[in-house]
Design a protein around this motif. Structure first.
Motif, PDB file in Angstrom:
ATOM      1  N   LEU A  97      38.745  45.710  48.795  1.00 55.66           N
ATOM      2  CA  LEU A  97      39.955  44.861  48.876  1.00 55.66           C
ATOM      3  C   LEU A  97      41.081  45.684  48.662  1.00 55.66           C
ATOM      4  O   LEU A  97      42.293  45.594  49.223  1.00 55.66           O
ATOM      5  CB  LEU A  97      39.927  43.601  48.116  1.00 55.66           C
ATOM      6  CG  LEU A  97      38.959  42.659  48.439  1.00 55.66           C
ATOM      7  CD1 LEU A  97      38.957  41.626  47.404  1.00 55.66           C
ATOM      8  CD2 LEU A  97      39.345  42.068  49.771  1.00 55.66           C
TER       9      LEU A  97
ATOM     10  N   ASP B 275      41.708  48.037  51.424  1.00 55.63           N
ATOM     11  CA  ASP B 275      42.424  47.649  52.659  1.00 55.63           C
ATOM     12  C   ASP B 275      43.811  46.896  52.268  1.00 55.63           C
ATOM     13  O   ASP B 275      44.419  46.468  53.303  1.00 55.63           O
ATOM     14  CB  ASP B 275      41.534  46.222  53.007  1.00 55.63           C
ATOM     15  CG  ASP B 275      40.206  47.003  53.523  1.00 55.63           C
ATOM     16  OD1 ASP B 275      40.065  48.061  54.099  1.00 55.63           O
ATOM     17  OD2 ASP B 275      39.070  46.213  53.582  1.00 55.63           O
ATOM     18  N   GLY B 276      44.128  46.665  51.132  1.00 58.23           N
ATOM     19  CA  GLY B 276      45.227  46.134  50.752  1.00 58.23           C
ATOM     20  C   GLY B 276      45.480  44.796  50.965  1.00 58.23           C
ATOM     21  O   GLY B 276      46.456  43.988  50.945  1.00 58.23           O
ATOM     22  N   SER B 277      44.257  43.921  50.604  1.00 58.29           N
ATOM     23  CA  SER B 277      44.019  42.612  51.081  1.00 58.29           C
ATOM     24  C   SER B 277      43.783  41.975  49.621  1.00 58.29           C
ATOM     25  O   SER B 277      43.163  40.599  49.745  1.00 58.29           O
ATOM     26  CB  SER B 277      43.183  42.103  51.983  1.00 58.29           C
ATOM     27  OG  SER B 277      42.045  42.726  51.694  1.00 58.29           O
TER      28      SER B 277
ATOM     29  N   GLU C  37      45.376  40.904  47.067  1.00 60.65           N
ATOM     30  CA  GLU C  37      46.039  39.809  46.644  1.00 60.65           C
ATOM     31  C   GLU C  37      45.738  38.367  47.716  1.00 60.65           C
ATOM     32  O   GLU C  37      45.906  37.271  47.242  1.00 60.65           O
ATOM     33  CB  GLU C  37      47.510  39.943  46.589  1.00 60.65           C
ATOM     34  CG  GLU C  37      47.870  41.017  45.377  1.00 60.65           C
ATOM     35  CD  GLU C  37      49.389  41.249  45.590  1.00 60.65           C
ATOM     36  OE1 GLU C  37      49.940  40.749  46.330  1.00 60.65           O
ATOM     37  OE2 GLU C  37      50.002  42.232  44.655  1.00 60.65           O
ATOM     38  N   ALA C  38      45.780  38.708  48.837  1.00 61.18           N
ATOM     39  CA  ALA C  38      45.532  37.805  49.698  1.00 61.18           C
ATOM     40  C   ALA C  38      44.107  37.042  49.862  1.00 61.18           C
ATOM     41  O   ALA C  38      43.911  36.004  49.975  1.00 61.18           O
ATOM     42  CB  ALA C  38      45.926  38.049  51.274  1.00 61.18           C
ATOM     43  N   GLU C  39      43.209  38.028  49.746  1.00 64.75           N
ATOM     44  CA  GLU C  39      41.842  37.474  49.966  1.00 64.75           C
ATOM     45  C   GLU C  39      41.048  37.439  48.539  1.00 64.75           C
ATOM     46  O   GLU C  39      39.921  36.798  48.507  1.00 64.75           O
ATOM     47  CB  GLU C  39      40.916  38.357  50.711  1.00 64.75           C
ATOM     48  CG  GLU C  39      41.659  38.484  52.214  1.00 64.75           C
ATOM     49  CD  GLU C  39      40.752  39.345  53.117  1.00 64.75           C
ATOM     50  OE1 GLU C  39      39.741  39.902  52.615  1.00 64.75           O
ATOM     51  OE2 GLU C  39      41.424  39.896  54.190  1.00 64.75           O
TER      52      GLU C  39
END
Length: 727
Positions: free
Chosen positions: A220, A223-225, A227-229
C-alpha cells in the motif's frame, strides 16, 4: 627512467628509462600537428595526448594537469612511459593496434603514474588519424578514480546495510517499487517459515502472511494507496507510526506462523530516492505473542488480586472489629498518640489513671507526665530505639487523677518506624504491687545479707578464737611437757657441775703427787693415761660445756615462757596486760619466719597496763607483723612503736614494702579479701584483727603509699571495751 627501444619489456627499471630519456633528447623531431590541430585539442576538457607509436607528439592542458608533467618532458619519453609497470605492455600494444588497425579498438583501462607519485585509474580510447607526416594515434583519457572510489564506498555501504539487516534481531523484509522482494532476513524467514531463497525476487510477499491475496502495508505504501485502502483492509488495527514520517503500524494474529500461530506487531515505512520519490518500502515484524500472553496473565492476576483484596478487606473489617474488642477489654492500658494528640485509648487506661471518660485528654495532660529529667531520658532513649526500629520499654512512677503514685511499666513503639510524624502506641501495665513486693524483697535480702555478714564474721572470729585456743592449749601442754624434763635436766646439770668441780680439785691434788714415789708400773700407767686423754684440755673444756648447757636450758625455758605468754591460756579473761611484753613475745614467735628479710627497729614507750584480752591482741600483732614482712620483697625495715596518749595507747607496725593502692585499701578489712596468690592467704587476718580491735573499743588505722610502705596503728583505751569479768 624509461626505455626507448621499439620492443620494451613489461617491467622497465629506472636506469633503463633514464637512458631512454637521453636517447630521446638526441632524436627530437618537430611536431606533425599544425596550430589548428593544437587549438582544437586544447579546447577539449578531456585529457588528450597524441603519439606516433614511439613518442608523445602532443598533450593538451587537461592531460598535463592529470599527469603533472610538462609537454617537453612527455615529448622526451615513450608514449607509454606515464603508465604503471603492469600497464606498460597493454598500453604499448594498444597503441600499435590503433595505428595498424583499420577498425576502432575498444577502450582500455590502465593505471597512470603522476609526477607526484599518485596512481590514477584511467579509461583510454584511441583513434588513428592520418597526417601528412604519417599516421598518429589520438588518445582520450577518462579519469575513473573518483568514480571507482564512489562505487567502492557505495558497495561498502550496501554491504554494511545488508549485514545490518541480516544481523538484526527483528524480522525485516524489503520490496522495491515493482513490489519485488529485494531482502528477506533470517529472522523473517524463521518467523514466517518462508526462506529467503523462495521469497527474494518474488512479487507476492503476501503468500508468507496468508492463503488469500491481500496487499501488505509495504504494498500500500509503494502504491500510495495506504490512506485510501488501509482502513478497509485492516480496520482500526492500522494506524500511523510515530517512528517515521509516512510509516504505519498494526498488530494482528497470523495463524499460519508456527504450530499455534503468532501475534505480530508490523511497522512499514517508505524508502525514497534522492529526488524524494518512493522507490520501495521496508517492513519490520516483531513477535509480541509472549507480551500478549503476559498481559493476559497480568489481567487474570489483577482479577484474582481484586477478588483477594475484597476478601482480605472483609477479613480486615472483621479483624478490626476483633481488635477493637481486644483493645477495649485488654488488661493492659493502651494509648495511641500523634504529635501530642490522643488518637485512641482503651477502658483499662482510663481505670489505671482514674481519668474521667468524658474528658480523657484533660486527665492525660494533667497526670500522665514525667518530670523534666525523666522526660529527657525517656525521649533520648526512645529516639535511639526508634532509629534502630525497635520498641522502648521503661518503668516510671506516675500519678493518677487522684494524685496516687503508681509504678507503671510502659512499652512504646511507632506504628510506622522511620517517619517523624508516625503515631506512637503506648502499652501501660500497673506494676505497683510488684514494685512494692520487690522493694520488700530487696529490703529483706539486704537484712539477710547483713545477718549473713555478721554470722560469717562471728563464725570467723569463733574459728580464729578456737584455733588460737587450740594453739594455746597445745602450747601450754608442750610447755608443761618441756618444763618437766628441762627442770630435772637443769637440776642434774647443777649437781653435775658440783661433782665436776670436786673431781677437778681431786685431779689437781693427784697432779701434785711425785710420780717417782709411786711404783714404776703404776707410774708408767699414769703417764700413759695422761698423754692419751689430754687431761689438761678436759680440765679447761669441761666447765665451759657445763656453762653452755645451762645457758641453752635457760633459752629453752624463755621460749616456753614466750609461747605461754603469746597464747595466754592462763589469762583468757579480761585483765590488765603489758602490751610491750605481748608485742615482744609475738615478735619472738614469728622471728624465725621474718629474720632473714627484715631488720626490726623497736621504739617501745612506757605503757601503763591495758585492760584487754591479751591473747586476742597478740593475734592482731602477729597478723600485722606477718603482713608487713610479706609486703617487703627482698630486704627491708620493720619498725614497732608503742606510745601512751592520754587515756589510750597506740601500737604501730610500719614497713617500707610495696605499699597499697587506694582501691586495695578500701577492701583490706573485707572478709576473704586477699592480694596474695591462691593458697597463700585466707583473707581473714585483717578482718578478724579489725573485729578484735573494735571489740576492745579501739580503732585500727592504716596509711599506705605505693612504693613507699604501709603503717598500721592500733589504738586501744586503757580500760578496755568489754565488761568487767565476774569475781
Amino acid at each position: 627512467m624509461f626505455e626507448f627501444d621499439s620492443t620494451p619489456t613489461a617491467s622497465v627499471s629506472p636506469l633503463a628509462r633514464f637512458e631512454a630519456l637521453a636517447c630521446a633528447l638526441e632524436s627530437c623531431r618537430p611536431c606533425p600537428l599544425d596550430d589548428s590541430h593544437v587549438a582544437a585539442l586544447e579546447a577539449v576538457t578531456t585529457p588528450v595526448m597524441v603519439h606516433d607509436g614511439e613518442r608523445t607528439v602532443f598533450a593538451n592542458a587537461a592531460m598535463l594537469r592529470l599527469l603533472g608533467h610538462s609537454l617537453d618532458e612527455l615529448r622526451r619519453l615513450p608514449h607509454y612511459a606515464w603508465v604503471s609497470d603492469e600497464s606498460v605492455e597493454p598500453v604499448r600494444l594498444y597503441g600499435e593496434r590503433t595505428l595498424a588497425a583499420t577498425e576502432i579498438p575498444p577502450a582500455l583501462e590502465c593505471h597512470a603514474l603522476t609526477a607526484s607519485g599518485s596512481v590514477r585509474h584511467l579509461e583510454v580510447a584511441a583513434r588513428r588519424v592520418a597526417l601528412p607526416m604519417g599516421p598518429v594515434a589520438v588518445v582520450c583519457c577518462l579519469d575513473l578514480s573518483d568514480m571507482q572510489h564512489v562505487q567502492t564506498s557505495l558497495f561498502e555501504v550496501g554491504r554494511v546495510l545488508h549485514q545490518i539487516l541480516d544481523s538484526s534481531p527483528i524480522a525485516i523484509f524489503v520490496i522495491d517499487q515493482f513490489h519485488r522482494v529485494t531482502h528477506w532476513n533470517d529472522n523473517c524467514a524463521q518467523l514466517t517459515g518462508q526462506s529467503a531463497q523462495r521469497m527474494v525476487g518474488s512479487t507476492e510477499a503476501w503468500r508468507a502472511f496468508g492463503s488469500e491475496p491481500r496487499p501488505l502495508l509495504v504494498d500500500l505504501i509503494v502504491d500510495g494507496s495506504i490512506e485510501a485502502e488501509g482502513a478497509a483492509l485492516y480496520g482500526a488495527a492500522m494506524r500511523p507510526s510515530p517512528l517515521a514520517p509516512g510509516a504505519y503500524e498494526l498488530e494482528d494474529f497470523f495463524p499460519q506462523f508456527g504450530a499455534q500461530g503468532r501475534r505480530v506487531f508490523c511497522t512499514a515505512a517508505p524508502l525514497y530516492d534522492t529526488q524524494g520519490k518512493i522507490v520501495g518500502a521496508i517492513e519490520t515484524l516483531m513477535d509480541v505473542t509472549r507480551r500478549h500472553e503476559a498481559e493476559a496473565e497480568i489481567k487474570r492476576h489483577e482479577q484474582e488480586l481484586e477478588q483477594l483484596v475484597a476478601a482480605r478487606t472483609d477479613q480486615l473489617r472483621s479483624s478490626l472489629s476483633d481488635l477493637d474488642a481486644f483493645l477495649e477489654n485488654s488488661p493492659v492500658g493502651i494509648l495511641c498518640t500523634q504529635e501530642r494528640r490522643i488518637l485512641r485509648h482503651n477502658r483499662r487506661f482510663m481505670q489505671l489513671f482514674g481519668v474521667d471518660p468524658a474528658h480523657p485528654k484533660e486527665g492525660l495532660t494533667k497526670h500522665f507526665q514525667l518530670n523534666g529529667e525523666a522526660y529527657q531520658a525517656v525521649r533520648k532513649a526512645s529516639a535511639e530505639a526508634f532509629a534502630r526500629r525497635q520498641s522502648l520499654m521503661y518503668e516510671a512512677e506516675l500519678k493518677t487523677n487522684a494524685g496516687e503514685a503508681r509504678w507503671v511499666q510502659t512499652i512504646v513503639y511507632p506504628s510506622r518506624p522511620g517517619q517523624a510524624d508516625s503515631p506512637i502506641w503506648w502499652l501501660l501495665q500497673d506494676h505497683t504491687e510488684m514494685m512494692n513486693a520487690q522493694r520488700d524483697l530487696i529490703q529483706n535480702y539486704q537484712q539477710i545479707q547483713q545477718a549473713k555478714a555478721k554470722l560469717e564474721e562471728a563464725q570467723n572470729q569463733l574459728l580464729q578464737s578456737e584455733k588460737m585456743a587450740s594453739i594455746g592449749q597445745l602450747a601450754a601442754g608442750v610447755a608443761h611437757e618441756i618444763n618437766n624434763p628441762v627442770g630435772f635436766v637443769a637440776s642434774n646439770l647443777s649437781t653435775l657441775g658440783r661433782y665436776v668441780e670436786s673431781l677437778l680439785e681431786l685431779s689437781n691434788l693427784y697432779e701434785a703427787v711425785d710420780l717417782k714415789t709411786v711404783a714404776p708400773p703404776l707410774s708408767a700407767q699414769i703417764q700413759q693415761a695422761r698423754a692419751k686423754e689430754d687431761i689438761e684440755f678436759i680440765r679447761e673444756d669441761l666447765p665451759v660445756l657445763i656453762k653452755e648447757s645451762g645457758e641453752g636450758l635457760t633459752r629453752v625455758k624463755k621460749i616456753v615462757q614466750d609461747l605461754k605468754d603469746f597464747s595466754r591460756v592462763d589469762q583468757s579473761d579480761w585483765q590488765e596486760a603489758d602490751l610491750n611484753q605481748g608485742l615482744q613475745s609475738t615478735l619472738n614467735m614469728v622471728w624465725h619466719d621474718i629474720r632473714y628479710k627484715v631488720e626490726v627497729v623497736r621504739e617501745f614507750g612506757n605503757l601503763p597496763p591495758v585492760r584487754c584480752l591479751a591473747a586476742q591482741l597478740n593475734q592482731v600483732f602477729m597478723n600485722l607483723i606477718v603482713n608487713a614482712a610479706h609486703a617487703i620483697k627482698e630486704k627491708g625495715i620493720l619498725t614497732l612503736r608503742t606510745r601512751h596518749d592520754g587515756d589510750q595507747v597506740c601500737v604501730s607496725v610500719q614497713d617500707n614494702g610495696c605499699g597499697m593502692s587506694p582501691d586495695v585499701m578500701k577492701r583490706i578489712f573485707d572478709p576473704f579479701y586477699t592480694t596474695k596468690p591462691v593458697g597463700q592467704g585466707t583473707g581473714l587476718g585483717l578482718s578478724v584483727s579489725f573485729s578484735i580491735v573494735n571489740k576492745h573499743g579501739g580503732r585500727l588505722e592504716v596509711q599506705s603509699e605505693p612504693g613507699v610502705g604501709t603503717t598500721f596503728e592500733v589504738w586501744l583505751p586503757l580500760n578496755g571495751g568489754g565488761e568487767a569479768p565476774a569475781e
